[in-house]
Design a protein around this motif. Structure first.
Motif, PDB file in Angstrom:
ATOM      1  N   LEU A 197       0.830  -1.201   0.000  1.00  0.00           N
ATOM      2  CA  LEU A 197       0.000   0.000   0.000  1.00  0.00           C
ATOM      3  C   LEU A 197       0.869   1.258   0.000  1.00  0.00           C
ATOM      4  O   LEU A 197       0.615   2.211  -0.766  1.00  0.00           O
ATOM      5  N   HIS A 198       1.903   1.278   0.842  1.00  0.00           N
ATOM      6  CA  HIS A 198       2.793   2.438   0.897  1.00  0.00           C
ATOM      7  C   HIS A 198       3.522   2.641  -0.424  1.00  0.00           C
ATOM      8  O   HIS A 198       3.661   3.774  -0.906  1.00  0.00           O
ATOM      9  N   ILE A 199       3.984   1.541  -1.014  1.00  0.00           N
ATOM     10  CA  ILE A 199       4.742   1.643  -2.272  1.00  0.00           C
ATOM     11  C   ILE A 199       3.855   2.203  -3.369  1.00  0.00           C
ATOM     12  O   ILE A 199       4.241   3.136  -4.108  1.00  0.00           O
ATOM     13  N   TYR A 200       2.642   1.660  -3.500  1.00  0.00           N
ATOM     14  CA  TYR A 200       1.752   2.150  -4.556  1.00  0.00           C
ATOM     15  C   TYR A 200       1.309   3.588  -4.279  1.00  0.00           C
ATOM     16  O   TYR A 200       1.054   4.357  -5.204  1.00  0.00           O
ATOM     17  N   THR A 201       1.236   3.943  -3.003  1.00  0.00           N
ATOM     18  CA  THR A 201       0.882   5.324  -2.671  1.00  0.00           C
ATOM     19  C   THR A 201       1.997   6.275  -3.090  1.00  0.00           C
ATOM     20  O   THR A 201       1.749   7.335  -3.683  1.00  0.00           O
ATOM     21  N   VAL A 202       3.242   5.893  -2.782  1.00  0.00           N
ATOM     22  CA  VAL A 202       4.386   6.710  -3.171  1.00  0.00           C
ATOM     23  C   VAL A 202       4.483   6.837  -4.687  1.00  0.00           C
ATOM     24  O   VAL A 202       4.803   7.911  -5.232  1.00  0.00           O
ATOM     25  N   LEU A 203       4.167   5.752  -5.391  1.00  0.00           N
ATOM     26  CA  LEU A 203       4.251   5.754  -6.856  1.00  0.00           C
ATOM     27  C   LEU A 203       3.034   6.395  -7.500  1.00  0.00           C
ATOM     28  O   LEU A 203       2.937   6.430  -8.731  1.00  0.00           O
TER      29      LEU A 203
END
Length: 799
Positions: free
Chosen positions: A287-293
């Motif tokens: 979730l954090h990775i896709y949010t950052v991306l």
């Protein structure tokens, strides 16, 4: 001179020998040379001395060997014994060496892995060291974070590289290559995180039953605790359990999703929560990775889509789920595990799933669950299995209710399951009742001692002052099936109560359920068993009498069943809207059916005796005594009605009246049988003797309670008809016909005409009319006149 020299030589030789024995062999040469230099022939004497010394040493050596020979032999023997142990020890040493080598293989492999990791670490350190010459330490941190699977931190570092450091050295070629590779690295991180998420989803699908089992066990413990507190506080109401995963720290795992719960003994002491069992870090990380991306929406849509698919798989039951409790338990565990995970994700993430999404999943699941349970429970024919299913549904509903999911529809389903449970109970108790009736001897219960009497009374509420006054041994009026039936009805009530427990219903509702199910047991199951029993061919008159007595006592015991239910539920039957036990009608209907069957079987026995009748219808005169078949019939009726003394008075009287009427009708039909063409006066006289015996039987009061000659009136039609023919009183009959005080009021003209036609045939020698013709032809004319008048009366009645 020579004699003085010899001792000196001997002494010198002794010294030389001692020197040879005590000095090193390297010094022997000079010593020996001195022997040859001293005197001539001295060496010969030295050789003799040397031989003597050698012989002495040999003797000493031999003595020494003889002295130590036995020890040497013993030592050799011990050595031979030790050799076998040495060989065995050698084998153990070899085996130990082999196992050590095998154990060392794993250590060697791990050592090689450590060496490989150290080489990798060294290479990484070297790479970082080299890159430090071309860029700042930020790149080193980025690479370390990537290799250590800290992808979110690596993405933040890459963002810092792109925005801060690379623009400063963008003129260098390696920086341009780095800038070109950073998007690829981002995609790689994105793919890796998505792969971790897929592994998480697959693992949680496999282990959702473990999560659900743990959550259900926690709910059971919480519910038991609340129940104990409520009992101690004197509370009757049920407190809703509340379980929440919010605010509890979850345990992360680096390898796998499901944490091992440990031994079963440890699990009993401490039940782990979903966070303890499941590593949710792949979800948070992805979730954090896709949010950052900047692609959070894609991730959310993918996650929700996959969970919907998994929900449909979880809700799909096994084909044979209804056969065992474990099938239902696995089904519920998987569903609870699924929604416990969703509830945790709902509270632990910001918008990955929403309450609307979980409500949609739950509504879809609830409809599917109800349809599945409704279908599969209909296959269950074992009440114990249905009861287990009910318990599973209750704890399933309580568990999910604790997580905020509405479960009222599940409790509504339990009412349908309760009906199914009652049906299975009714089928089971139908077999129980049938077996009780089949093994009953249909005889009063004998009691020899006071203890036996107390045992029977403890099982069945029987009170009779007259019987209690009697001395032992004595008999109780009902048969052994009565206390057995009563006990089984109580067992049924207990079994029905088991289902009502834990339904969060009031005492009044539980009381109503028990009374309704008990009414069904009495009015449907027990009634059907009684009706079938009464119709069985082997049930005779004695058994029917006992059945009537049994149903009377069971009917009287119904009020005790009312008290029994009241004591269980603590609800008075006088309470408004309380269902009453109307099972009394069951025993009344059974008693009426048994009474009717008594009348039918009694008439059948009368018909069997009537079939044995063998009248000689053309006999000249009677033999003066009643027929044997009729006397046997009357004796049978007398003995039968003696058994009827235990029946209620009306039943015995009705049976006696019915038997007399049937006997009268059968005798009348015998006279008027169309196949009977001719009857002589002698046969009429014989028939009259049989009817007299019937009248004597009726007047002997076989059953007490009849007033006057009520029972004799059953034969009045036969008596008046026979009197008319015996006295030949046609003038009186014809003159008084139609008058209310006529002597032959019960004689029908058609009946008299039919019997007169059978006696009018003049072709037989023994016919009475042949005597009339001989004695008085006027009488013949009178008969013809009577026949004509009777026909006119019959024609007048028909018109």
């Amino acid at each position: 001179m020579a004699e003085t020299e010899i001792p000196e030589c001997i002494t010198e030789h002794e010294r030389i020998l001692q020197e040879i024995e005590s000095t090193d062999t390297a010094c022997v040469g000079p010593t020996l040379r001195s022997i040859y230099d001293d005197q001539p022939n001295a060496h010969k004497r030295f050789m003799e001395k040397l031989d003597t010394r050698i012989r002495n040493h040999d003797r000493e050596i031999e003595k020494m060997c003889n002295f130590h020979h036995q020890g040497f032999v013993d030592a050799i023997t011990e050595l031979l014994k030790v050799r076998a142990d040495a060989e065995k020890l050698m084998g153990q040493v070899t085996d130990t060496n082999r196992r050590l080598q095998e154990a060392g293989n794993e250590v060697t492999a791990q050592t090689e892995e450590v060496i490989r990791c150290r080489i990798q670490q060294r290479n990484m350190a070297t790479t970082v060291e080299k890159l430090q010459h071309y860029s700042s330490t930020v790149l080193s941190s980025c690479l370390k974070q990537f290799f250590l699977h800290r992808y979110y931190a690596a993405l933040k570092t890459m963002e810092q590289l792109e925005k801060v450091y690379i623009p400063r050295v963008s003129q260098y070629r390696f920086c341009q290559i780095m800038a070109e590779n950073l998007p690829k690295l981002r995609e790689e991180i994105k793919d890796i995180s998505m792969s971790d998420l897929k592994d998480f989803l697959e693992s949680i699908r496999k282990h959702s039953d473990k999560v659900g089992e743990t959550a259900i066990r926690q709910a059971q413990q919480h519910r038991t605790f609340l129940s104990t507190v409520a009992k101690q506080a004197g509370l009757d109401h049920y407190t809703k359990p509340v379980y929440s995963l919010n605010g509890r720290a979850h345990s992360h795992m680096s390898n796998g999703v499901l944490m091992e719960a440990g031994d079963e003994e440890d699990a009993e002491d401490e039940i782990l929560t979903a966070q303890d069992l499941v590593d949710f870090s792949p979800v948070y990380r992805c979730l954090h990775i896709y949010t950052v991306l900047g692609d959070r929406e894609t991730f959310e849509n993918y996650y929700r889509k996959q969970r919907k698919k998994q929900a449909r798989l979880v809700l799909q039951p096994q084909a044979n789920m209804h056969e065992t409790v474990e099938g239902y338990r696995r089904y519920f565990n998987q569903i609870v595990g699924f929604f416990v995970v969703e509830d945790h994700v709902l509270h632990a993430t910001q918008g990955l799933v929403t309450r609307a999404f979980t409500d949609e999943l739950w509504n879809m699941a609830l409809s599917k669950i109800i349809a599945v349970l409704r279908t599969h429970s209909s296959y269950c024919d074992d009440p114990d299995l249905v009861l287990e299913l009910k318990n599973l549904i209750v704890i399933f509903a309580d568990t999910l209710q604790g997580y905020g999911f509405p479960v009222s529809r599940l409790f509504d389903l339990l009412f349908e399951v309760r009906d199914q449970y009652n049906e299975t109970l009714l089928k089971k108790w139908a077999l129980v009742f049938r077996e009780i009736f089949e093994t009953d001897n249909y005889s009063p219960i004998p009691v020899e001692t006071e203890e036996e009497y107390k045992v029977v009374v403890s099982r069945f509420p029987f009170h009779d002052a007259e019987i209690e006054k009697q001395s032992f041994p004595k008999k109780l009026p009902m048969s052994q099936s009565v206390p057995q039936i009563y006990s089984q009805v109580k067992e049924f009530i207990y079994a029905s109560l088991k289902f009502s427990e834990s339904l969060h219903r009031s005492s009044t509702e539980i009381d109503d359920m028990l009374r309704k199910s008990t009414n069904l047991l009495l009015t449907r199951t027990l009634s059907s068993c009684l009706q079938n029993l009464i119709k069985k061919p082997h049930i005779g008159l004695t058994e029917l009498v006992q059945i009537i007595i049994n149903t009377t006592h069971l009917e009287q015991a119904c009020r005790y069943l009312e008290e029994f239910i009241t004591n269980i539920t603590n609800v008075s039957p006088e309470t408004v809207h309380t269902t009453r036990l109307y099972g009394l009608s069951t025993f009344k209907d059974a008693r009426h059916a048994a009474e009717g069957e008594i009348y039918t079987k009694l008439n059948q026995k009368i018909d069997e005796f009537i079939q044995l009748a063998d009248y000689e219808w053309c006999m000249a005169e009677s033999d003066g005594r009643a027929s044997g078949y009729l006397m046997d019939l009357i004796n049978f009726l007398r003995s039968t009605f003696q058994v009827f003394t235990h029946l209620p008075g009306k039943v015995a009287q009705t049976a006696c009246m019915s038997a007399c009427k049937h006997l009268s009708t059968s005798l009348m039909q015998m006279l008027l049988d169309s196949e009977l063409k001719q009857i002589s006066m002698g046969a009429i006289q014989q028939f009259n003797l049989d009817v007299i015996q019937c009248e004597l039987f009726a007047s002997s009061e076989p059953v007490p309670g009849f007033q006057g000659d009520t029972l004799q009136l059953a034969f009045i039609d036969l008596r008046q008809l026979l009197d008319l023919f015996m006295v030949w009183d046609w003038s009186t009959y014809l003159a008084d016909y139609g008058q209310p005080n006529s002597k032959y009021l019960r004689v029908n003209p058609a009946t008299a005409l039919a019997l007169l036609e059978k006696m009018k045939d003049t072709s037989k020698k023994n016919n009475i009319f042949s005597q009339f013709r001989k004695n008085d032809r006027d009488k013949q004319k009178l008969v013809e006149t009577v026949v004509k008048q009777l026909r006119s009366l019959v024609n007048g009645m028909s018109s």
